[in-house]
Design a protein around this motif. Structure first.
Motif, PDB file in Angstrom:
ATOM      1  N   HIS A  83       0.858  -1.173   0.000  1.00  0.00           N
ATOM      2  CA  HIS A  83       0.000   0.000   0.000  1.00  0.00           C
ATOM      3  C   HIS A  83       0.902   1.234   0.000  1.00  0.00           C
ATOM      4  O   HIS A  83       2.120   1.101   0.093  1.00  0.00           O
ATOM      5  CB  HIS A  83      -0.890   0.012   1.249  1.00  0.00           C
ATOM      6  N   CYS A 111      -4.542   5.920  -0.554  1.00  0.00           N
ATOM      7  CA  CYS A 111      -3.535   4.908  -0.856  1.00  0.00           C
ATOM      8  C   CYS A 111      -3.103   5.089  -2.309  1.00  0.00           C
ATOM      9  O   CYS A 111      -3.928   5.332  -3.167  1.00  0.00           O
ATOM     10  CB  CYS A 111      -4.125   3.519  -0.657  1.00  0.00           C
ATOM     11  N   GLU A 114      -0.745   2.817  -4.010  1.00  0.00           N
ATOM     12  CA  GLU A 114      -0.209   1.650  -4.703  1.00  0.00           C
ATOM     13  C   GLU A 114      -1.424   0.805  -5.067  1.00  0.00           C
ATOM     14  O   GLU A 114      -2.307   0.615  -4.229  1.00  0.00           O
ATOM     15  CB  GLU A 114       0.732   0.832  -3.801  1.00  0.00           C
ATOM     16  N   ILE A 115      -1.472   0.308  -6.295  1.00  0.00           N
ATOM     17  CA  ILE A 115      -2.620  -0.475  -6.727  1.00  0.00           C
ATOM     18  C   ILE A 115      -2.648  -1.769  -5.911  1.00  0.00           C
ATOM     19  O   ILE A 115      -1.880  -2.683  -6.137  1.00  0.00           O
ATOM     20  CB  ILE A 115      -2.528  -0.806  -8.230  1.00  0.00           C
ATOM     21  N   CYS A 116      -3.564  -1.811  -4.886  1.00  0.00           N
ATOM     22  CA  CYS A 116      -3.471  -2.885  -3.894  1.00  0.00           C
ATOM     23  C   CYS A 116      -4.657  -3.843  -3.926  1.00  0.00           C
ATOM     24  O   CYS A 116      -4.822  -4.636  -3.023  1.00  0.00           O
ATOM     25  CB  CYS A 116      -3.324  -2.269  -2.509  1.00  0.00           C
ATOM     26  N   HIS A 128      -8.864  -0.673  -3.622  1.00  0.00           N
ATOM     27  CA  HIS A 128      -7.728   0.258  -3.517  1.00  0.00           C
ATOM     28  C   HIS A 128      -8.185   1.706  -3.369  1.00  0.00           C
ATOM     29  O   HIS A 128      -7.624   2.470  -2.587  1.00  0.00           O
ATOM     30  CB  HIS A 128      -6.839   0.109  -4.753  1.00  0.00           C
TER      31      HIS A 128
HETATM   32 CU1  CUA Z   1      -3.907   0.216  -0.388  1.00  0.00          CU
HETATM   33 CU2  CUA Z   1      -4.069   0.926  -2.728  1.00  0.00          CU
END
Ligand code: CUA
Length: 229
Positions: A161, A196, A198-200, A204
């Motif tokens: 993340h 956030c 980062e592609i999580c 996301h």
């Molecule tokens: Cu956590 Cu995107």
């Protein structure tokens, strides 16, 4: 926070973000000057006959248009390095906040203060009140003192993340098995929103961050109330 049609950077609320904006403007100015010069040269090419009876070589102009761009790049590289090391500097933090990324929410720990810990979930649109911001407000905000050096430790429990607050110039990846560190200084009270980055996974977009910056005595009051309960 960012509002409608705000395509540029948000107003800074920390000294480091102010420096980042200065550097952005500086780099943009150089970029505009190069674009205008190259644009002018390309336009003037339309009126060139491409014929010159005496032209065999041009040592001098070759020297100039090799060295000049290198010097111009130095004017970007040196301030960039200065900023890079400035962002990395830790200045005796008075509060340390631990932030752990989960799919899909943040959890926080105030390890200095009897280990206060809580989760911070986005408020779903159907539960939002009229004064809430959709996809941006959370149930438990991060309370932090203004005018203090704050250290933030970021990690994650499942996937990568990223703890990102544009107005404070903070963006730290939370990576499972690693502990990342940065610090910032909030120079006014208020609410600071982040997301956030980062592609999580599927949700996301739905793990925002809200920082509530308050005067130091309010922060101490909040801390002591939560330590007793
Ligand atoms: Cu956590 Cu995107």
């Amino acid at each position: 926070m960012s509002t409608w049609a705000n395509l540029g950077l948000q107003d800074s609320a920390s000294p480091l973000m102010e420096q980042l904006i200065f550097f952005h403007d500086h780099a943009l100015l150089i970029l505009v000057m190069i674009t205008v010069l190259v644009g002018y040269l390309m336009f003037m090419l339309f009126f060139n006959s491409y014929i010159n009876r005496f032209l065999l070589h041009g040592q001098l102009i070759e020297m100039i248009w090799t060295i000049l761009p290198a010097i111009i790049l130095l004017f970007i590289a040196l301030p960039s390095l200065r900023l890079l090391y400035l962002l990395d500097e830790i200045n005796e933090p008075s509060v340390t906040l631990k932030s752990i990324g989960h799919q899909w929410y943040w959890s926080y720990e105030y390890s200095d203060f009897n280990n206060i810990e809580f989760d911070s979930y986005m408020i779903p649109t159907n539960e939002l009140t009229n004064d809430g911001f959709r996809l941006l407000d959370v149930d438990n905000r991060v309370i932090l003192p203004m005018n203090s050096q704050i250290r933030i430790l970021v990690t994650a429990a499942d996937v990568i993340h990223s703890w990102t607050i544009p107005a404070l110039g903070v963006k730290v990846d939370g990576t499972p098995g690693r502990l990342n560190q940065t610090n910032f200084f909030i120079n006014r009270p208020g609410l600071f929103y982040g997301q956030c980055s980062e592609i999580c996974g599927a949700n996301h977009s739905f793990m925002p961050i809200v920082i509530e910056s308050v005067p130091v005595n309010y922060f101490i009051k909040w801390i002591s109330n939560n330590m007793n309960s």
